[in-house]
Write a protein that holds these residues in place. Sequence first.
Motif, short mmCIF file in Angstrom:
data_model
loop_
_atom_site.label_atom_id
_atom_site.label_comp_id
_atom_site.label_asym_id
_atom_site.label_seq_id
_atom_site.Cartn_x
_atom_site.Cartn_y
_atom_site.Cartn_z
N UNK A 65 0.86 -1.18 0.00
CA UNK A 65 0.00 0.00 0.00
C UNK A 65 0.89 1.23 0.00
N UNK A 66 0.77 2.06 -1.02
CA UNK A 66 1.57 3.27 -1.10
C UNK A 66 0.67 4.49 -0.97
N UNK A 67 1.28 5.63 -0.69
CA UNK A 67 0.51 6.87 -0.58
C UNK A 67 1.08 7.75 0.50
N UNK A 68 0.69 9.01 0.52
CA UNK A 68 1.24 9.97 1.48
C UNK A 68 0.79 9.66 2.90
N UNK A 69 1.51 10.20 3.85
CA UNK A 69 1.16 10.04 5.26
C UNK A 69 -0.26 10.56 5.51
N UNK A 70 -1.05 9.76 6.23
CA UNK A 70 -2.41 10.16 6.55
C UNK A 70 -3.44 9.79 5.51
N UNK A 71 -3.03 9.08 4.44
CA UNK A 71 -3.97 8.71 3.39
C UNK A 71 -4.85 7.53 3.78
N UNK A 72 -4.51 6.85 4.88
CA UNK A 72 -5.34 5.75 5.36
C UNK A 72 -4.77 4.36 5.18
N UNK A 73 -3.45 4.26 5.02
CA UNK A 73 -2.84 2.95 4.78
C UNK A 73 -3.03 2.01 5.98
N UNK A 74 -2.78 2.52 7.18
CA UNK A 74 -2.89 1.67 8.37
C UNK A 74 -4.32 1.20 8.59
N UNK A 75 -5.27 2.10 8.42
CA UNK A 75 -6.67 1.73 8.61
C UNK A 75 -7.10 0.70 7.59
N UNK A 76 -6.68 0.88 6.33
CA UNK A 76 -7.04 -0.08 5.29
C UNK A 76 -6.40 -1.44 5.57
N UNK A 77 -5.16 -1.45 6.06
CA UNK A 77 -4.49 -2.70 6.38
C UNK A 77 -5.27 -3.47 7.45
N UNK A 78 -5.76 -2.78 8.45
CA UNK A 78 -6.55 -3.45 9.50
C UNK A 78 -7.85 -4.00 8.94
N UNK A 79 -8.48 -3.26 8.04
CA UNK A 79 -9.73 -3.74 7.45
C UNK A 79 -9.48 -4.95 6.56
N UNK A 80 -8.34 -4.95 5.85
CA UNK A 80 -7.98 -6.11 5.03
C UNK A 80 -7.85 -7.35 5.91
N UNK A 81 -7.17 -7.18 7.03
CA UNK A 81 -7.02 -8.30 7.95
C UNK A 81 -8.38 -8.79 8.44
N UNK A 82 -9.23 -7.87 8.85
CA UNK A 82 -10.54 -8.26 9.38
C UNK A 82 -11.39 -8.96 8.32
N UNK A 83 -11.25 -8.52 7.04
CA UNK A 83 -11.97 -9.19 5.96
C UNK A 83 -11.42 -10.60 5.74
N UNK A 84 -10.10 -10.72 5.75
CA UNK A 84 -9.49 -12.05 5.60
C UNK A 84 -9.92 -12.99 6.73
#
Length: 535
Positions: free
Chosen positions: A213-232
């Motif tokens: 996951x790439x993108x500037x600081x604060x774009x939501x990478x950490x939050x999306x990573x947690x949601x990916x885990x929860x979906x998996x």
Amino acid sequence: MKRRVAISILGTTLDLGRHEERWTRWRPNVGLCRQPGMFIDRLELIHDNHSEWLAKGIITDIETVSPATEVRQNIINLRDPWDFSEVYTSLRDFARNYNFDPESEDYLVNITTGTHVAQICWFLLTEARIIPGRLLQLSPPRGREPDRDFAGTHAIIDLDLSRYDEIAKRFASERDDATSFLKSGISTRNAAFNRMIDEIERVVIRSSAPVLLTGPTGAGKSQLAKRIYELKKAQRKVTGPFVEVNCATLRGDQAMSTLFGHVKGAFTGAAGERAGLLKSADKGVLFLDEIGELGADEQAMCLRAIEEKRFLPVGADREVSADFQLLAGTNRDLREAVQKGQFREDLLARLNLWTFGLPALRERREDIEPNLEFELRRFLELEGQNITFNKEARQRYLSFANSPEALWSANFRDLSASITRMATLAPQGRITVEAVEDEIRRLKTSWRNSAQSLSNDDILIEILGRDAVAGLDLFDSAQLSAVVRLCREHANISAAGRALFASSRLEKKSSNDADRLSKYLARFGLRFEDVRTAR
């Protein structure tokens, strides 16, 4: 009319029958050729060498009940009829080599006989249109009585029939639920972002490969990573925990120990064993945020751990294993880091199978409004207070948030903090125009102070990179940093140009200040959009 062709596996148990008693048993392949109202012109009968005698007997009986049906034998020898890979490959090869003629022949694939593995393979091959036909299900007759016709009944399953629309709708609904889950239930409106989330949903459910996951600081990478885990985890793709580490905080000898663990006495202060984060993520998901900040040694160890699921803790002489799924995040250009020798090319190649770039908030301003609603709902959940805007306040805030004045340099972190401040200070649970105006002043001051707090080198490193700044003369560095600071104080290039050339423009009859500024920035390979906000 089209000729009707059936493809069927010989049933070594169901088709079995000896002597005259065989006519008092339901045998699927014989019954197939006795179906009322469904004449079979040709039967492609599949069996192995060991069942040759049974196949001959079935062919003889079919000649008795349906003399006009042509039966062709197809020999497929399987070492293990329950091995999915072997069965699928063999049946696929049969289908690939078969001379299908859908214009003049109608194909039915019998899923009644054969192992369950074979039945699944028939479905997959037909659904993928490798076999251009329909599925056929045979059933024995009910209430068997002496002298009863033992043809049984049949059902034809066309995977394209509209009767299966409800299944398709349900599947689509579940996909929508999954993508909505990844977006935290926010009804985002940015088309490119929504397409990216759709693709992420398909990838994380179907694949265990690393995702970057790439993108500037604060774009939501950490939050999306947690949601990916929860979906998996909801999809039962992982059973272990979600382990997150910010690689920018790992320094020196402790970095290896934190990631890979250590044994007792491995170094001064190692009073006991430590499992390490990679081991802790076994059977789960490991999120390496800011992976571009890892040192060279840690990168090499990570590469081996990703590829082989094994690594050596610090001070150990025996490897340990950890089977985790990797998510990585970065706000750096890793390709540029590879060129500069700061990041391993082979590690990037391993991470780069699935790369998704999260856009900055300023690139998806249409999503500010739905995220505003999300932040208010989150405030309600955290603080137990239902906060709302009055109509004029909401319009004023959204007008500013969507304007060029709003830099959103910290992206969604800025937005979240902004909504939280207004909600906390809202009198009687209503955010007023006055509260919005106060917040707008806070944001502008914060962004201005943030820009001013950077040194000349820092502000240029953000947009040019360290190596390019090192090659600038002091004169160019001082001049360009001053221009960049001024550009960040203005909403557009015309306004910035007027401020920069306020005196000289008075001496000209006509002046294109925006063009002058654009040409100046172009000397350094920059555009106004590049310098207005930090990367």
